[in-house]
Design a protein around this motif. Structure first.
Motif, mmCIF file in Angstrom:
data_model
loop_
_atom_site.group_PDB
_atom_site.id
_atom_site.type_symbol
_atom_site.label_atom_id
_atom_site.label_comp_id
_atom_site.label_asym_id
_atom_site.label_seq_id
_atom_site.Cartn_x
_atom_site.Cartn_y
_atom_site.Cartn_z
ATOM 1 N N ARG A 116 0.553 -1.425 -0.084
ATOM 2 C CA ARG A 116 -0.104 -0.289 0.222
ATOM 3 C C ARG A 116 1.210 0.596 0.148
ATOM 4 O O ARG A 116 2.148 1.179 0.753
ATOM 5 C CB ARG A 116 -0.910 -0.378 1.432
ATOM 6 N N VAL A 117 0.467 1.919 -1.020
ATOM 7 C CA VAL A 117 1.025 3.688 -0.781
ATOM 8 C C VAL A 117 -0.037 4.715 -0.531
ATOM 9 O O VAL A 117 -0.554 4.831 -1.156
ATOM 10 C CB VAL A 117 1.990 3.976 -2.167
ATOM 11 N N GLU A 169 -4.869 6.008 0.765
ATOM 12 C CA GLU A 169 -3.989 5.154 0.667
ATOM 13 C C GLU A 169 -4.318 4.274 -0.829
ATOM 14 O O GLU A 169 -5.712 3.812 -0.700
ATOM 15 C CB GLU A 169 -3.875 4.526 2.202
ATOM 16 N N LEU A 170 -3.397 3.961 -1.641
ATOM 17 C CA LEU A 170 -4.042 2.825 -2.692
ATOM 18 C C LEU A 170 -2.938 1.702 -2.742
ATOM 19 O O LEU A 170 -1.924 1.432 -1.812
ATOM 20 C CB LEU A 170 -2.834 3.551 -3.495
ATOM 21 N N SER A 206 4.194 -3.713 2.776
ATOM 22 C CA SER A 206 3.476 -4.152 3.600
ATOM 23 C C SER A 206 3.024 -4.738 4.741
ATOM 24 O O SER A 206 2.610 -4.234 5.959
ATOM 25 C CB SER A 206 2.438 -2.486 2.859
ATOM 26 N N ALA A 207 2.519 -5.611 4.004
ATOM 27 C CA ALA A 207 2.118 -6.841 5.264
ATOM 28 C C ALA A 207 2.969 -8.045 4.647
ATOM 29 O O ALA A 207 2.846 -8.260 3.171
ATOM 30 C CB ALA A 207 0.585 -6.995 5.959
ATOM 31 N N GLY A 208 2.360 -9.097 5.134
ATOM 32 C CA GLY A 208 2.759 -10.463 4.428
ATOM 33 C C GLY A 208 4.302 -10.791 4.262
ATOM 34 O O GLY A 208 5.375 -9.475 4.744
ATOM 35 N N GLY A 268 -3.968 -6.218 -8.929
ATOM 36 C CA GLY A 268 -3.404 -6.180 -7.481
ATOM 37 C C GLY A 268 -3.681 -7.857 -6.973
ATOM 38 O O GLY A 268 -2.940 -7.746 -5.899
ATOM 39 N N ALA A 269 -3.691 -8.708 -7.360
ATOM 40 C CA ALA A 269 -4.423 -9.790 -7.087
ATOM 41 C C ALA A 269 -3.954 -10.701 -7.900
ATOM 42 O O ALA A 269 -4.406 -10.774 -9.235
ATOM 43 C CB ALA A 269 -5.512 -10.340 -6.306
#
Length: 220
Positions: free
Chosen positions: A10-11, A17-18, A58-60, A215-216
């Motif tokens: 995420r940015v 937040e994108l 950002s996560a993971g 994004g997936a």
């Protein structure tokens, strides 16, 4: 092996937040060839940068060869890349003050390779740039700069090669030559190839295609 678990990016943009990547789960086996495909803006280049440790999630998490990249600081990730990873940037990332030969030699010299010049010359010959060794990036066409970037990534004989549109700036004949080189490297050294590409011919040569959408992972 490369393993991504719930990878998110995420940015902040224009006060909001994108979300660029939305929980990517992906495993790539040692020696496998994988094409990451999808429309522009689907998150392909972002995913490649995270898998290579060029950016932080950002996560993971990303685990390569039992090393979790998120547990390393910036210097640690740089050292890990130097030992394990080659990367072909879409924007070349050549140093303008160095010749083609010197650009390819530099990472080898930093690793203490005594054969840096011989190795660099060999791979520049393989990408058909033998007559251009002493030319600076400004004296080379876009396609020639791309080939220098590819030779630089090949020369370290990495265990994993990430490439962002490796044939995007090349004419069809040179592109075919580079595609063959990519798969020769895979066969000769068991190199894992992870390629972002819009080139259907290149994607079809890979053992597996991972399609991203918004994004997936849409399909594998």
């Amino acid at each position: 092996m490369i393993k991504a678990e719930n990878l998110q990016k995420r940015v902040a943009m224009a006060g909001r937040e994108l979300e660029i990547l939305k929980g990517i789960n992906l495993e790539i086996k040692s020696g496998e060839t994988v094409a990451v495909v999808g429309a522009s803006g689907s998150g392909k280049s972002t995913l490649l940068g995270l898998l290579a440790g060029l950016d932080e999630a950002s996560a993971g998490r990303v685990v390569i060869a039992d090393t979790e990249l998120g547990q390393l600081d910036e210097d640690g990730r740089a050292a890990f890349r130097a030992d394990h990873i080659g990367f072909v940037f879409q924007s070349f990332q050549l140093l303008p003050a160095l010749t083609a030969l010197e650009n390819v030699m530099l990472p080898l010299e930093l690793k203490g390779r005594r054969d840096a010049r011989q190795q660099a010359e060999h791979f520049l010959q393989r990408v058909e740039l033998g007559p251009r060794l002493d030319h600076y990036p400004r004296q080379l066409s876009g396609g020639e700069q791309q080939r220098v970037a590819i030779a630089r990534a090949f020369a370290s004989e990495p265990k994993i090669l990430f490439a962002d549109e490796p044939t995007g700036n090349l004419d069809s004949r040179t592109g075919e030559h580079i595609i063959n080189l990519l798969f020769e490297l895979n066969r000769e050294h068991g190199t894992t190839l992870v390629l972002v590409t819009h080139d259907l011919k290149l994607a079809q040569r890979c053992q597996r295609r991972v399609q991203l959408e918004d994004g997936a992972v849409l399909a594998e």
